[in-house]
Design an enzyme around this catalytic site. Sequence first.
Site: not given
Length: 390
Positions: A75, A77, A108, A142
């Site tokens: 992801h 986002d 992340d 996500e």
Amino acid sequence: MKNTPTDPVPVLQELIRCRSVTPAEGGALTYLENLLSQHGFVCHRLVFREEGTPDVENLFARIGSGAPHLCFAGHTDVVPEGIAEAWTHPPFAAEISNGYVYGRGACDMKGSVAAFAAAAIDFIRGTRKFKGSISFLITGDEEGPAINGTAKVLQWMRENGHVPDHCIVGEPSSAEKLGDTIKIGRRGSLSFTVTVEGKQGHAAYPHKADNPIPKLARFVDRIAAAKLDDGNEHFDPSTLAVTTFDVGNPAGNVIPSRATAKFNIRFSTEHGFASLKGWVEDEVAKITAEMGGAWTVSATEGADAFITEPGRFVGLVQDAVERETGILPKLSTSGGTSDARFVKDYCPVLEFGPVNATIHQTDERMAIEELRATQAIYGRIIADYFSAEL
């Protein structure tokens, strides 16, 4: 002439500079689409919507055809930056300092996306032909409701003949050092709200009221002390955590008419949603028989427990990590949920990525050395995958 390796650092910087706070795309998918298209990937931008939820942009990109098909899922986002002034470096500037790239999403998981993209590009440039396919499933949902992202992209992939044979989710799985942990499953999550109705009354005349608090307290005490299981080869024992006990009563001389408790169960493959709901209902029935009360129970299903059994695919990834880092990674099922919970319904899946020490924190950052080492690991996984018979 040997190709110059793709540097993942500028890729990560460009991704961080895209302010893609869920559900905003922020330019991150556009950048990635342009990058992969330049190297032969066929890209599909997929926008999904559902009433009451924000529209979400996603990207599916694939090069090659047929099997074996290795998919990288991730992801772009990110969670909000929090107090921007508290950051040592602006959260979306992707500044480099003391060997680190700073920025929201560095670990992340834009770091993993950059590392795998660079590794895949190098593999394609260095291999004239390879049997099989490499694909990217990248969502912008996500960190949010996870309704219009990976789950719907996977449905689209099935409908359009793109189901992979194996998948790596690039979540930051490493705990202390790069390569120390691979996630091969996740615990399930199930949340409950239990309410007991009584009769309000004056605290001086408790016999004229029906106090729901002792009933709910008895129930909470029993479930909190219960041993759900002993765990198994791949999972620790299941856990139950009471998260709130509320009567909505600010007065010290009033017996309330209602008491509500909420709790969450994180469970192993020893259980499923149905068995745990049945257990809670049985415990409610026991207390009702003892103490009475009008009870209501509601459950919210989070994710079911799953495991990718160790085998040739898991072993291939373990071997690649060990050869690049000298560390034999531990196989783990710890942590919360990830989009692997959706992928597991389509193909074997595991999670591997960098150290998760600064995820969601102020001054989230990734060491350049670690980013390039992650690229090297992914590169070895890709090379080994397409030279092995899985």
